[in-house]
Scaffold this active site. Structure first.
Site, PDB file in Angstrom:
ATOM      1  N   SER A 150       0.837  -1.197   0.000  1.00  0.00           N
ATOM      2  CA  SER A 150       0.000   0.000   0.000  1.00  0.00           C
ATOM      3  C   SER A 150       0.875   1.252   0.000  1.00  0.00           C
ATOM      4  O   SER A 150       1.787   1.373   0.812  1.00  0.00           O
ATOM      5  CB  SER A 150      -0.888  -0.014   1.234  1.00  0.00           C
ATOM      6  OG  SER A 150      -1.660   1.146   1.241  1.00  0.00           O
ATOM      7  N   GLY A 151       0.590   2.143  -0.940  1.00  0.00           N
ATOM      8  CA  GLY A 151       1.351   3.392  -1.020  1.00  0.00           C
ATOM      9  C   GLY A 151       2.577   3.280  -1.905  1.00  0.00           C
ATOM     10  O   GLY A 151       3.340   4.225  -2.022  1.00  0.00           O
ATOM     11  N   THR A 164      -1.638   2.399  -8.061  1.00  0.00           N
ATOM     12  CA  THR A 164      -2.738   3.089  -8.737  1.00  0.00           C
ATOM     13  C   THR A 164      -2.201   4.170  -9.671  1.00  0.00           C
ATOM     14  O   THR A 164      -2.662   4.312 -10.799  1.00  0.00           O
ATOM     15  CB  THR A 164      -3.693   3.694  -7.688  1.00  0.00           C
ATOM     16  OG1 THR A 164      -4.062   2.648  -6.805  1.00  0.00           O
ATOM     17  CG2 THR A 164      -4.916   4.272  -8.320  1.00  0.00           C
ATOM     18  N   ASN A 188      -1.264   5.430   3.140  1.00  0.00           N
ATOM     19  CA  ASN A 188      -1.460   6.113   1.860  1.00  0.00           C
ATOM     20  C   ASN A 188      -2.700   6.992   1.969  1.00  0.00           C
ATOM     21  O   ASN A 188      -3.744   6.538   2.419  1.00  0.00           O
ATOM     22  CB  ASN A 188      -1.652   5.035   0.773  1.00  0.00           C
ATOM     23  CG  ASN A 188      -1.808   5.644  -0.609  1.00  0.00           C
ATOM     24  OD1 ASN A 188      -1.816   6.868  -0.762  1.00  0.00           O
ATOM     25  ND2 ASN A 188      -1.920   4.798  -1.608  1.00  0.00           N
ATOM     26  N   SER A 234      -5.550   5.481  -0.539  1.00  0.00           N
ATOM     27  CA  SER A 234      -5.334   4.045  -0.645  1.00  0.00           C
ATOM     28  C   SER A 234      -6.547   3.375  -1.282  1.00  0.00           C
ATOM     29  O   SER A 234      -7.693   3.624  -0.913  1.00  0.00           O
ATOM     30  CB  SER A 234      -5.107   3.492   0.750  1.00  0.00           C
ATOM     31  OG  SER A 234      -4.874   2.127   0.667  1.00  0.00           O
ATOM     32  N   SER A 235      -6.277   2.516  -2.286  1.00  0.00           N
ATOM     33  CA  SER A 235      -7.385   1.786  -2.915  1.00  0.00           C
ATOM     34  C   SER A 235      -7.818   0.697  -1.943  1.00  0.00           C
ATOM     35  O   SER A 235      -6.998  -0.124  -1.535  1.00  0.00           O
ATOM     36  CB  SER A 235      -6.923   1.132  -4.208  1.00  0.00           C
ATOM     37  OG  SER A 235      -6.077   1.997  -4.907  1.00  0.00           O
ATOM     38  N   GLY A 274      -1.180  -4.988  -2.507  1.00  0.00           N
ATOM     39  CA  GLY A 274       0.009  -5.828  -2.387  1.00  0.00           C
ATOM     40  C   GLY A 274      -0.030  -6.604  -1.098  1.00  0.00           C
ATOM     41  O   GLY A 274      -0.983  -6.524  -0.318  1.00  0.00           O
ATOM     42  N   GLU A 288       0.259  -7.719   2.526  1.00  0.00           N
ATOM     43  CA  GLU A 288       0.088  -6.902   3.733  1.00  0.00           C
ATOM     44  C   GLU A 288       0.543  -7.668   4.960  1.00  0.00           C
ATOM     45  O   GLU A 288       0.067  -8.775   5.211  1.00  0.00           O
ATOM     46  CB  GLU A 288      -1.379  -6.478   3.881  1.00  0.00           C
ATOM     47  CG  GLU A 288      -1.753  -5.395   2.882  1.00  0.00           C
ATOM     48  CD  GLU A 288      -3.162  -4.847   3.082  1.00  0.00           C
ATOM     49  OE1 GLU A 288      -3.918  -5.395   3.894  1.00  0.00           O
ATOM     50  OE2 GLU A 288      -3.480  -3.862   2.384  1.00  0.00           O
TER      51      GLU A 288
HETATM   52  N1  LIG Z   1       5.058   7.971 -10.200  1.00  0.00           N
HETATM   53  C1  LIG Z   1       4.737   8.756  -9.187  1.00  0.00           C
HETATM   54  N2  LIG Z   1       5.095  10.043  -9.203  1.00  0.00           N
HETATM   55  C2  LIG Z   1       4.777  10.843  -8.173  1.00  0.00           C
HETATM   56  N3  LIG Z   1       4.110  10.446  -7.087  1.00  0.00           N
HETATM   57  C3  LIG Z   1       3.728   9.170  -7.015  1.00  0.00           C
HETATM   58  C4  LIG Z   1       4.012   8.267  -8.056  1.00  0.00           C
HETATM   59  N4  LIG Z   1       3.510   7.077  -7.697  1.00  0.00           N
HETATM   60  C5  LIG Z   1       2.924   7.247  -6.481  1.00  0.00           C
HETATM   61  N5  LIG Z   1       3.057   8.500  -6.075  1.00  0.00           N
HETATM   62  C6  LIG Z   1       2.577   9.077  -4.803  1.00  0.00           C
HETATM   63  O1  LIG Z   1       2.329   8.065  -3.889  1.00  0.00           O
HETATM   64  C7  LIG Z   1       0.982   8.052  -3.451  1.00  0.00           C
HETATM   65  C8  LIG Z   1       0.472   6.630  -3.312  1.00  0.00           C
HETATM   66  O2  LIG Z   1       0.381   6.013  -4.562  1.00  0.00           O
HETATM   67  P1  LIG Z   1      -0.786   5.014  -4.955  1.00  0.00           P
HETATM   68  O3  LIG Z   1      -2.081   5.512  -4.482  1.00  0.00           O
HETATM   69  O4  LIG Z   1      -0.627   4.712  -6.377  1.00  0.00           O
HETATM   70  O5  LIG Z   1      -0.394   3.794  -4.079  1.00  0.00           O
HETATM   71  P2  LIG Z   1      -1.001   2.333  -4.178  1.00  0.00           P
HETATM   72  O6  LIG Z   1       0.146   1.422  -4.433  1.00  0.00           O
HETATM   73  O7  LIG Z   1      -2.118   2.296  -5.133  1.00  0.00           O
HETATM   74  O8  LIG Z   1      -1.505   2.133  -2.710  1.00  0.00           O
HETATM   75  P3  LIG Z   1      -2.779   1.301  -2.209  1.00  0.00           P
HETATM   76  O9  LIG Z   1      -2.455  -0.107  -2.250  1.00  0.00           O
HETATM   77  O10 LIG Z   1      -2.962   1.828  -0.830  1.00  0.00           O
HETATM   78  O11 LIG Z   1      -3.880   1.712  -3.101  1.00  0.00           O
HETATM   79  C9  LIG Z   1       0.234   8.808  -4.505  1.00  0.00           C
HETATM   80  O12 LIG Z   1      -0.900   9.428  -3.973  1.00  0.00           O
HETATM   81  C10 LIG Z   1       1.276   9.801  -4.976  1.00  0.00           C
HETATM   82  O13 LIG Z   1       1.289  10.893  -4.125  1.00  0.00           O
HETATM   83 MG   LIG Z   2      -4.066   2.172  -5.030  1.00  0.00          MG
END
Ligand SMILES: Nc1ncnc2c1ncn2[C@@H]1O[C@H](COP(=O)(O)OP(=O)(O)OP(=O)(O)O)[C@@H](O)[C@H]1O
Ligand SMILES: [Mg+2]
Length: 1108
Positions: free
Chosen positions: A110-111, A115, A160, A163-164, A390, A392
């Site tokens: 997560s984070g 996404t 995050n 977070s999704s 991912g 956890e």
């Molecule tokens: N390529 C990137 N460039 C800039 N910032 C990023 C990038 N990827 C992620 N981030 C930052 O990290 C934060 C978390 O990313 P994201 O929401 O994609 O995480 P996730 O893997 O989907 O987490 P979860 O499993 O909780 O959904 C985003 O809100 C953004 O601020």
């Molecule tokens: Mg996500």
């Protein structure tokens, strides 16, 4: 210089190594160091073969611009620095050109940026695929589905801010040209427990906050909501606001996105109504109420909230109220109804809220699918993007983590399978010998969880379906029995059974050794969560709702379709959907993005090595590199390989004519690379060891330097020669120009000298000629002068003669005229004397008169009647005319003057005329009165409030009001009195008080007497037997306005009595004082008292007035 270089390979200007496969030596430390080095240089992407490892930068980097999209478009995967766009491009092109369905698997904790990565992939594909109105609409809808799903499915967690909280798999469908047609979204396991309870520091789903912050007052009223978060029990308060997130703005974005995706207005509204109902459900509270049978029954505390929910959803209030108090169990034909206690009622309420929300979410996904569904039936190519939670590992891991980790196990398995398969396939394709690779296969863990007979999920289902008391403990017991011997399962009991005492394992827990690490699961809640029970009464109540959306969410509530079979458990549902997903993924060409989170602080620039190490381990990235490197670390097609290294061998440099493979063979032989270090495939060269590649790279670098020196040398030689040639050419040109210039100058000098000499000669010649000419001219001039004088003499002589002749002619004419005149006069003398004299005289007179009048016209005096000027008489004989003219003129201007008079002025002048008739040449005072205007009322008794009484007493018009001196009859002294004359009376009043002293009717006045001198004394004689005032005798006054007063008295008496008042002007007259007849005598007084006359009673008979 380095920046200018055009990239042709991943190997150019590499920071660390761009592909982990090239890492030497390969171990965890070098792996992490390489990642860190790249991360510190803003290189967040690194390859492991075709897998992209992405480290979350936690800040926006300028690497996603449209220019970058263009850079990566249609380039080979290894051509540029590692980038998510390279992977997207590879996947898209292989889908479009090779007709291979693709899937992009994005994993990470997560984070870690899954996404974001999925959105980047989608935006890249949207940017490079076809364009056009229709295609753009499809793209827009696909992209806009993200904000909608994120609003309802994402939440702020401690890991995050966005977070999704659900797994998402999206199939994007393309036609044969690669234009998008539509898509299908599948969602997995929404974390619905979040609806009713959030861990500390976390929030509920974004949509709740967005609705309360962003909705208009009107909408909130309609939804019966209040803006205040604290009003709602389901919204934890400690982190209601997220830094940098504008919920209100996001609400507008979501509404807009819903519109673009194709939600009707009423649908969007229904969705918000359900959201509002969920929020309000949390506010329903229960209280215990004792029943007759001694059991506690729950009752709703405050029915207001319930009422509003029912209004919002169109449910009958009594039905819902009952559903919160009773539970009906149907078994076969029997129906048993039991009451709910308070705890059960709360459970029911939360279950309803969770179900309502999660079903709404699934409905949303279906609704979006309906909109983005491809409209054609043609065969589609598919690109799937999987963004799923991912692995956890928390402190407290429960059913949700168990399910999520299970999913990740499955994904890892498919990853291993597909990577190995692909590697193997490539070897076969390239005709290279396959050597076995040792790697960890996690199939055994998957089996532990999903095995149909003794897997953990199957055990859980069995427990849930078993009759009798079922608790989490009985489930754990069962696990202990069945899985005790499994290598990857541990619990306190199982350990005990093997006589191993692991005190780190608490009670009511079990531990699974996942491929990514050991995870301890709390067994509490497993049964309930797996059951996911919603009392039938509640689903039936929901089905009865007037709200169409809610009704459709609870089809099992329809009594007509009553199904006594239990609904599938959450675990089995998930297992089934994971199985479908895996099947789906297996048919596609996989592309991997492995997301890594560099720190726990959501902060940029921080690279926590321990945290990254943990992730690398459980993502199996080292394993990944090893698999990739099994056999050969590096491979490259022959053409780019030859292109890159051809300078290392004479035969291939600068051009190789022949097949690329042969060229590479020659090259490698020449470089004496050991044969076991490489293998020739069909289209690629395979290099076993990264060392060999780096050696090649080093050689290339050296050779490039040599080549650069060579180029430099040749260039410098060329430059010097061209410079020299240029100089020589220039020198010739300059010399030519100079010579020309010098010759030109010499020629100019000669020319000018010649001109000087020439001019001297010419001058000399000219002067000579001039002299001659001058002499000649002087001779000519002399002749002319002589001729002129001669002509002059002749002309004067002629003139003289002519003049003489003219004089003579004139004299003749004059003499002739006189003679003629004489003759005429002699002849006509007699006629002339008789007539001409008279005529001439008349004419002369007429002429003089005319002249006189014309002159008079200009000399007229002014129009003022008192102007005495008159022009002097010009001729004596006009004397009488002149006087007459003066008189007429005066009369005429007087008339003119009179004509201007108003009636009032006329009256004044009449009075003045009267005065002049009465006093002119009689009284010496008169001339001084002519210039004074007669005012009559000198004293304005109207205006003075002192005299108000006096004024009121007099009704008639006042003709004279004036202060006079009344002479005391006895001693001749004077006192001031107001003298008033009206039409009929004469009044005397006191000057100070205004009190009337005496009143005399005019008819009683017989005479007025005064002196002829320049004084103001006058006497008024009264009739002896007249009024009362007359008893004292006549009055003697003195006034400055004597002439005026006498005139007015005279005129008034005349108009009233038609008799002329007698006015006696004499320096001695008699007055009657009581019985005495007194003589008033005016004498020339001395100058003692100045110019004031004095009055004195001399004796009984005489009163003397001395006039100065
Ligand atoms: N390529 C990137 N460039 C800039 N910032 C990023 C990038 N990827 C992620 N981030 C930052 O990290 C934060 C978390 O990313 P994201 O929401 O994609 O995480 P996730 O893997 O989907 O987490 P979860 O499993 O909780 O959904 C985003 O809100 C953004 O601020
Ligand atoms: Mg996500």
């Amino acid at each position: 210089m380095a920046k200018m270089e055009v990239k042709t390979s991943l190997l150019d200007n590499m920071i660390g190594v761009g592909d982990m496969v090239l890492l030497e030596p390969l171990n965890e430390e070098t792996f992490i160091n390489n990642l860190k080095k790249r991360f510190d240089h803003n290189e967040i992407y690194t390859y492991i073969g075709s897998v992209v490892v992405s480290v979350n930068p936690y800040r926006s980097l300028p690497i996603y611009s449209p220019e970058k999209v263009e850079d990566y478009r249609n380039r080979n995967f290894y051509e540029l620095s590692p980038h998510i766009f390279a992977l997207s491009d590879e996947a898209y092109r292989s889908l479009r050109d090779q007709d291979k369905d693709q899937c992009i698997l994005i994993t990470g904790e997560s984070g870690a940026g899954k996404t974001e990565a999925s959105k980047l992939v989608m935006s890249y594909v949207a940017a490079v695929c076809g364009k056009g109105a229709e295609v753009n609409q499809v793209k827009e809808q696909l992209l806009q589905s993200n904000p909608v799903l994120e609003a309802f499915g994402n939440a702020k967690t401690v890991r995050n801010d966005n977070s999704s909280r659900f797994g998402k798999y999206m199939d994007i469908e393309f036609d044969f040209k690669g234009d998008p047609l539509g898509g299908v979204i599948s969602n997995y396991l929404l974390e619905k427990s979040r609806v009713v309870k959030q861990p500390r520091g976390e929030r509920n789903f974004h949509v709740f906050y967005q609705l309360l912050s962003g909705a208009s007052e009107e909408l909130l009223n309609k939804l019966k909501l209040e803006r205040d978060f604290s009003r709602y029990n389901y919204l934890s308060l400690d982190s209601a606001k997220v830094n940098g997130v504008d919920d209100a703005a996001n609400f507008r974005t979501v509404r807009n996105a819903m519109q673009i995706v194709g939600f009707m207005d009423h649908e969007a509204e229904s969705v918000l109504e359900v959201v509002a109902a969920v929020l309000k459900l949390g506010n329903i509270e229960f209280k215990p109420e004792s029943r007759v049978n001694g059991l506690d029954e729950s009752k709703i505390k405050d029915k207001n909230e319930l009422k509003e929910i029912c209004e919002l959803t169109g449910i009958d209030q009594s039905v819902l109220e009952r559903a919160f108090s009773f539970r009906t169990v149907e078994a076969k034909q029997e129906k048993v109804s039991t009451t709910l206690n308070v705890a059960q009622a709360y459970y029911a309420r939360d279950a309803l809220a969770k179900n309502l929300y999660s079903r709404l979410f699934s409905w949303l996904v279906n609704r979006i699918n309906e909109s983005i569904k491809a409209q054609t039936k043609v065969r589609k190519k598919v690109m799937g993007v999987l963004d799923i939670y991912g692995f956890e590992i928390f402190e407290d891991n429960s059913f949700e983590q168990f399910i999520i980790n299970y999913c990740n196990e499955k994904l890892q398995q498919i990853f291993i399978e597909l990577t190995l398969k692909e590697e193997q396939e490539e070897y076969i394709r390239e005709d290279i010998e396959w050597t076995h690779i040792d790697y960890f296969n996690n199939a055994i863990i998957c089996d532990l969880i999903e095995n149909n007979t003794n897997g953990i999920l199957a055990m859980l289902d069995e427990e849930c379906l078993r009759p009798g008391t079922v608790t989490d403990e009985t489930f754990l017991e069962k696990l202990n029995q069945v899985c005790a011997t499994h290598q990857h399962f541990e619990s306190r009991m199982s350990k005990c059974s093997r006589f191993l005492n692991d005190t780190s394992l608490p009670h009511s827990c079990f531990r699974i050794q996942h491929y990514a690490g050991k995870v301890l699961y709390q067994v509490e809640g497993f049964v309930d969560k797996n059951n996911d029970l919603l009392y039938r009464d509640l689903s039936q109540a929901m089905w009865k709702a007037g709200h169409t959306l809610i009704k459709s969410l609870f089809p099992e509530g329809n009594p007509a379709k009553i199904n006594l079979k239990r609904p599938p458990t959450a675990g089995s549902q998930f297992k089934a959907s994971v199985a479908t997903l895996m099947k789906n993924l297996q048919t596609k060409n996989p592309n991997y993005i492995r997301c890594i989170k560099p720190n726990d602080k959501k902060a940029a620039h921080i690279f926590n090595e321990a945290l990254v190490c943990h992730q690398i381990r459980y993502l199996g990235l080292l394993e990944n590199v090893r698999v990739r490197r099994a056999g050969y670390a590096f491979r490259q097609a022959y053409e780019p390989c030859l292109e890159r290294y051809k300078m290392l061998c004479k035969q291939t440099w600068p051009h190789w004519k022949g097949p690329a493979r042969a060229g590479v063979e020659v090259l490698f032989n020449e470089l004496e690379i050991p044969v076991e270090e490489y293998s020739f495939g069909r289209s690629k060269i395979f290099i076993r060891n990264p060392r060999t590649l780096f050696k090649l790279e080093d050689l290339r670098k050296q050779r490039l330097e040599d080549l650069a020196t060579l180029i430099q040398k040749i260039y410098r030689g060329w430059k010097c020669r061209t410079h020299f040639l240029l100089m020589r050419k220039s020198q010739i040109v300059i010399a030519a120009w100079y010579r020309r210039y010098a010759q030109q100058k010499r020629y100019q000098q000669i020319k000018s000298s010649a001109l000087v000499i020439q001019s001297y000669i010419r001058g000399w010649k000219a002067r000579k000629i001039l002299r001659e000419l001058k002499h000649q001219k002087r001779c000519e001039e002399a002749a002319t002068t002589i001729a002129a004088y001669w002509h002059g003499t002749q002309a004067r002589r002629e003139l003289k003669r002519l003049k003489e002749e003219a004089r003579r002619k004139h004299a003749v004419a004059v003499i002739w005229a006189y003679w003629l005149g004489l003759k005429v006069r002699r002849e006509y003398r007699k006629f002339f004397r008789a007539n001409a004299g008279k005529k001439i005289y008349e004419f002369t007179i007429q002429r003089i008169v005319q002249k006189y009048f014309l002159e008079m016209k200009n000399k007229m005096p002014s129009l003022s009647p008192i102007d005495k000027n008159w022009p002097s008489r010009p001729y004596l004989f006009l004397d009488s005319t002149h006087k007459e003219l003066k008189r007429i003129f005066h009369l005429w201007r007087c008339k003119k003057y009179r004509d201007q008079f108003t009636d009032q002025k006329k009256l004044i002048y009449e009075e003045k005329l009267e005065a002049s008739e009465l006093f002119k040449d009689k009284k010496a005072l008169y001339p001084s009165s002519v210039g004074q205007p007669f005012q009559g009322a000198y004293l304005e008794i109207n205006k003075n409030p002192k005299y108000k009484k006096l004024k009121d007493a007099i009704e008639e018009k006042i003709i004279i009001a004036e202060v006079v001196n009344k002479i005391n009859r006895a001693n001749g002294k004077s006192t001031s009195r107001i003298f008033l004359l009206t039409n009929n009376n004469l009044l005397l009043a006191d000057q100070k008080s205004g009190q009337i002293k005496s009143e005399v009717p005019l008819v009683d006045v017989t005479k007025v007497s005064m002196s002829s001198q320049n004084d103001g004394f006058f006497a008024i004689h009264l009739k002896e037997q007249g009024s009362e005032a007359a008893s004292k005798g006549d009055f003697l006054f003195s006034s400055e306005h004597l002439i005026e007063m006498a005139t007015k008295l005279y005129r008034t008496t005349l108009s009233q009595t038609k008799q002329k008042l007698n006015i006696e002007i004499s320096d001695e007259f008699l007055v009657q004082f009581r019985q005495d007849k007194v003589c008033v005598k005016f004498i020339q007084g001395n100058q003692k008292n100045g110019s004031v006359p004095t009055c004195k009673r001399k004796n009984n008979r005489l009163l003397e007035v001395a006039v100065p």
